[in-house]
Design an enzyme around this catalytic site. Structure first.
Site, PDB file in Angstrom:
ATOM      1  N   GLY A 124      -1.498  -2.547   7.787  1.00 16.18           N
ATOM      2  CA  GLY A 124      -0.648  -1.374   7.682  1.00 16.18           C
ATOM      3  C   GLY A 124      -0.616  -0.565   8.960  1.00 16.18           C
ATOM      4  O   GLY A 124       0.320   0.190   9.192  1.00 16.18           O
ATOM      5  N   ASN A 132       2.563  -8.396   1.548  1.00 13.10           N
ATOM      6  CA  ASN A 132       2.836  -7.219   2.376  1.00 13.10           C
ATOM      7  C   ASN A 132       4.051  -6.463   1.840  1.00 13.10           C
ATOM      8  O   ASN A 132       4.035  -5.246   1.662  1.00 13.10           O
ATOM      9  CB  ASN A 132       3.057  -7.709   3.805  1.00 13.10           C
ATOM     10  CG  ASN A 132       3.324  -6.630   4.829  1.00 13.10           C
ATOM     11  OD1 ASN A 132       3.057  -6.825   5.997  1.00 13.10           O
ATOM     12  ND2 ASN A 132       3.867  -5.491   4.453  1.00 13.10           N
ATOM     13  N   ARG A 145       6.349 -13.161  13.723  1.00 18.22           N
ATOM     14  CA  ARG A 145       6.848 -12.616  12.463  1.00 18.22           C
ATOM     15  C   ARG A 145       8.371 -12.733  12.417  1.00 18.22           C
ATOM     16  O   ARG A 145       9.042 -12.424  13.413  1.00 18.22           O
ATOM     17  CB  ARG A 145       6.450 -11.148  12.332  1.00 18.22           C
ATOM     18  CG  ARG A 145       4.966 -10.897  12.155  1.00 18.22           C
ATOM     19  CD  ARG A 145       4.651  -9.410  12.306  1.00 18.22           C
ATOM     20  NE  ARG A 145       4.916  -8.947  13.650  1.00 18.22           N
ATOM     21  CZ  ARG A 145       5.169  -7.682  13.976  1.00 18.22           C
ATOM     22  NH1 ARG A 145       5.207  -6.730  13.056  1.00 18.22           N
ATOM     23  NH2 ARG A 145       5.399  -7.343  15.244  1.00 18.22           N
ATOM     24  N   ARG A 155       0.589 -12.923   3.999  1.00 18.23           N
ATOM     25  CA  ARG A 155      -0.410 -11.860   4.137  1.00 18.23           C
ATOM     26  C   ARG A 155      -0.221 -10.839   3.024  1.00 18.23           C
ATOM     27  O   ARG A 155       0.804 -10.810   2.345  1.00 18.23           O
ATOM     28  CB  ARG A 155      -0.303 -11.165   5.499  1.00 18.23           C
ATOM     29  CG  ARG A 155       1.041 -10.466   5.739  1.00 18.23           C
ATOM     30  CD  ARG A 155       1.058  -9.788   7.099  1.00 18.23           C
ATOM     31  NE  ARG A 155       2.319  -9.104   7.368  1.00 18.23           N
ATOM     32  CZ  ARG A 155       3.356  -9.635   8.012  1.00 18.23           C
ATOM     33  NH1 ARG A 155       3.285 -10.893   8.438  1.00 18.23           N
ATOM     34  NH2 ARG A 155       4.454  -8.940   8.228  1.00 18.23           N
ATOM     35  N   TRP A 197       0.818  -1.220   0.000  1.00 21.14           N
ATOM     36  CA  TRP A 197       0.000   0.000   0.000  1.00 21.14           C
ATOM     37  C   TRP A 197       0.842   1.256   0.000  1.00 21.14           C
ATOM     38  O   TRP A 197       0.420   2.283  -0.550  1.00 21.14           O
ATOM     39  CB  TRP A 197      -1.036  -0.028   1.112  1.00 21.14           C
ATOM     40  CG  TRP A 197      -0.644   0.344   2.510  1.00 21.14           C
ATOM     41  CD1 TRP A 197       0.395  -0.125   3.235  1.00 21.14           C
ATOM     42  CD2 TRP A 197      -1.364   1.247   3.367  1.00 21.14           C
ATOM     43  NE1 TRP A 197       0.387   0.418   4.498  1.00 21.14           N
ATOM     44  CE2 TRP A 197      -0.684   1.262   4.608  1.00 21.14           C
ATOM     45  CE3 TRP A 197      -2.508   2.025   3.216  1.00 21.14           C
ATOM     46  CZ2 TRP A 197      -1.117   2.037   5.686  1.00 21.14           C
ATOM     47  CZ3 TRP A 197      -2.932   2.796   4.304  1.00 21.14           C
ATOM     48  CH2 TRP A 197      -2.237   2.800   5.510  1.00 21.14           C
ATOM     49  N   ASP A 254       0.216  -1.075  12.044  1.00 22.28           N
ATOM     50  CA  ASP A 254       0.892  -1.855  13.074  1.00 22.28           C
ATOM     51  C   ASP A 254       1.837  -0.938  13.856  1.00 22.28           C
ATOM     52  O   ASP A 254       2.859  -0.547  13.319  1.00 22.28           O
ATOM     53  CB  ASP A 254       1.625  -3.053  12.480  1.00 22.28           C
ATOM     54  CG  ASP A 254       2.445  -2.720  11.229  1.00 22.28           C
ATOM     55  OD1 ASP A 254       2.159  -1.724  10.531  1.00 22.28           O
ATOM     56  OD2 ASP A 254       3.387  -3.468  10.956  1.00 22.28           O
ATOM     57  N   GLU A 286       8.860   9.104   7.834  1.00 22.31           N
ATOM     58  CA  GLU A 286       7.762   8.147   7.708  1.00 22.31           C
ATOM     59  C   GLU A 286       6.486   8.657   8.356  1.00 22.31           C
ATOM     60  O   GLU A 286       5.384   8.429   7.853  1.00 22.31           O
ATOM     61  CB  GLU A 286       8.197   6.836   8.373  1.00 22.31           C
ATOM     62  CG  GLU A 286       7.163   5.748   8.372  1.00 22.31           C
ATOM     63  CD  GLU A 286       7.566   4.597   9.272  1.00 22.31           C
ATOM     64  OE1 GLU A 286       7.037   3.484   9.056  1.00 22.31           O
ATOM     65  OE2 GLU A 286       8.383   4.785  10.188  1.00 22.31           O
TER      66      GLU A 286
END
Length: 530
Positions: free
Chosen positions: A298, A185, A265, A194, A148, A300, A484
């Site tokens: 997204g 992802n 993960r 995912r 995304w 997280d 970010e």
């Protein structure tokens, strides 16, 4: 020989100078010095030796009214040298620290080659998935394609005339769907279980390639990706959910975030094990699946997914039917119907148009909370909308399936609850997680601006853009970086989460460029042409 009187003459001038100063009035009538103006702030900066040369701060130029700076100093109370240095750079222009820095808009253009990557073949034993075309990464620790993220990066590529790079990235995404059945992802083997918020249809809207064969290939990719999200419809049981699909109380189907694995993960193995251990007696596999599902979202991590907003171990992502995901799937269904009709495939067009209509009806029934003037996520265990007030409420406006009345209500709620000094807040809860207050994120700014603008709320849309651009520009002046995420309360770099704030940064560059392309008058004053 005559004596030399000149050596003693300067000594005699000092009493005369003092008399002249007395005649002009006391020293207190002279303009105040920085020590007078900034008092305790000046003393703290100089005592801490924030700058090796004391003259540096004495010569600094304030970015705001001194009274406002002192009020901020009293409010924030920066105590140590690091905090003082950050405060000074936020509120003052310091000699030598921004000299030669290009304007913000030019800097974004210069970053595309820096963030661009060449195609490559996978290396045995490496987690990186090979790609056949060039692409752009977010930056810093994120050195692979993220799903995304890339849509918002591509907005900036579009604004900067980088059409061939948009086509290359689209070719990579279509190839990923053909290879794996979905877009992971990110392009790492550990991300394959995912996906992320499905923006592929919107990415295709940015393309200018009208080749019919390519159009058919892209339509097939959209249909196959939709199949990935709807696979769980064939295995629904008494629990009412399977994989990404949830059966709502009236039998209609909506979607949730989910991950095919229930292990920690790979990229956050230690952190996930520690979080799961805190959740006992809940099974670690359940916690780990919910952590993974939040990574697919997204967001997280965010209080949006937590039973207790202050405790990550209470995460329950798979129990929630999210409004943003379902709005994006509605977009995908309408785009598939439109593309199929253009290619003469009437059966596919009718099938997906019907799906989109059913999804919209379910969203209106379960995810719209009229008494609270918002769209919400749905708690499938409690069978009620969640209490979380988040920027995800703007996705139905962005998608275009909200009614005019719904849009007006959401705009009013956004204005009252989610607008910060520096842009749109993600939520109004301060949990310490990065997808919560006080942080703002570039993709959500764009979702809000586009969605509000679509329904005639242009003034609010532009105001969010103005505040966001000012925050990005301010931090760029201070640090030379685009980040970010940002703190939209105090207009500084964002914080929280499980890793440091990252520099780069693809989606911030893309959204900021697209906003400035739409509203050139919002160009920061220091960047404006003379």
């Amino acid at each position: 020989m005559m004596p030399r009187p000149a050596r003693l003459r300067p000594l005699v001038l000092w009493p005369l100078l003092a008399l002249l100063l007395q005649a002009q009035g006391p020293v207190r009538d002279l303009p105040p010095s920085p020590a007078n103006i900034y008092g305790p702030l000046f003393e703290a900066v100089q005592e801490a030796q924030v700058f090796p040369d004391g003259k540096t701060f004495a010569d600094a130029v304030p970015r705001e009214d001194p009274a406002a700076i002192l009020a901020a100093y009293a409010r924030e109370k920066p105590r140590d040298k690091v905090a003082l240095a950050a405060f000074v750079r936020r509120y003052f222009s310091v000699r030598g620290e921004s000299a030669g820095r290009p304007p913000l808009r030019a800097h974004i253009r210069d970053l595309w080659p820096v963030l661009g990557r060449a195609p490559f073949a996978a290396t045995p034993g490496s987690s990186a998935l090979g790609l056949d075309h060039g692409y752009v990464v977010p930056g810093d620790r994120f050195q692979e394609i993220y799903y995304w993220d890339s849509y918002f990066t591509m907005l900036g590529l579009k604004a900067d005339g980088q059409g061939p790079l948009i086509e290359a990235m689209l070719a990579n995404f279509v190839a990923l769907v053909e290879r794996y059945g979905h877009i992971p992802n990110g392009t790492r083997s550990y991300y394959l279980s995912r996906s992320q918020p499905p923006f592929l249809a919107l990415m295709m809207d940015l393309s200018e390639d009208r080749d019919p064969a390519l159009a058919r290939r892209r339509l097939a990719a959209l249909v196959r990706e939709h199949d990935f999200w709807m696979t769980g419809a064939s295995c629904l049981d008494g629990g009412g959910a399977c994989a990404h699909v949830v059966r709502m109380p009236d039998g209609s189907l909506l979607n949730r975030y989910w991950d095919a694995r229930e292990t920690p993960r790979d990229e956050s193995w230690r952190e996930d094990r520690e979080t799961a251990a805190k959740a006992a007696p809940r099974a670690p596999t359940l916690v780990q699946r919910d952590l993974r599902a939040a990574a697919e979202s997204g967001w997280d991590f965010s209080s949006r997914w937590l039973a207790d907003p202050m405790r990550l171990e209470t995460i329950r992502t798979t129990a929630i039917v999210p409004v943003d995901l379902n709005s994006l799937l509605w977009i995908g269904e309408t785009r598939i119907a439109r593309r199929a009709e253009a290619l003469g495939d009437q059966a596919t067009a009718r099938r997906f148009a019907a799906m989109a209509n059913r999804r919209k009806a379910a969203i209106d029934r379960y995810l719209w909370v009229p008494g609270e003037r918002r769209f919400a996520d749905w708690d499938r265990v409690a069978q009620t909308p969640t209490a979380a007030r988040t920027a995800a409420s703007l996705f139905p406006l962005f998608a275009g399936h909200a009614s005019a009345d719904q849009a007006r209500a959401v705009a009013a709620t956004t204005r009252a609850m989610l607008i910060g000094e520096g842009g749109l807040r993600t939520t109004n809860i301060r949990s310490g997680q990065q997808w919560d207050a006080p942080n703002g994120w570039a993709p959500l700014q764009w979702i809000a601006v586009e969605g509000l603008g679509r329904y005639g709320e242009q003034a609010l849309a532009k105001e969010i853009a103005r505040r966001w651009i000012a925050t990005v520009a301010r931090t760029y002046r201070e640090t030379g970086k685009l980040l970010e995420k940002y703190d939209v309360e105090d207009r500084r770099p964002g914080g929280g989460g499980e890793y440091p704030t990252q520099d780069g940064f693809g989606w911030t560059n893309g959204v900021t460029a697209a906003m400035l392309d739409r509203w050139p008058d919002l160009t920061p004053r220091v960047d404006a042409a003379p």
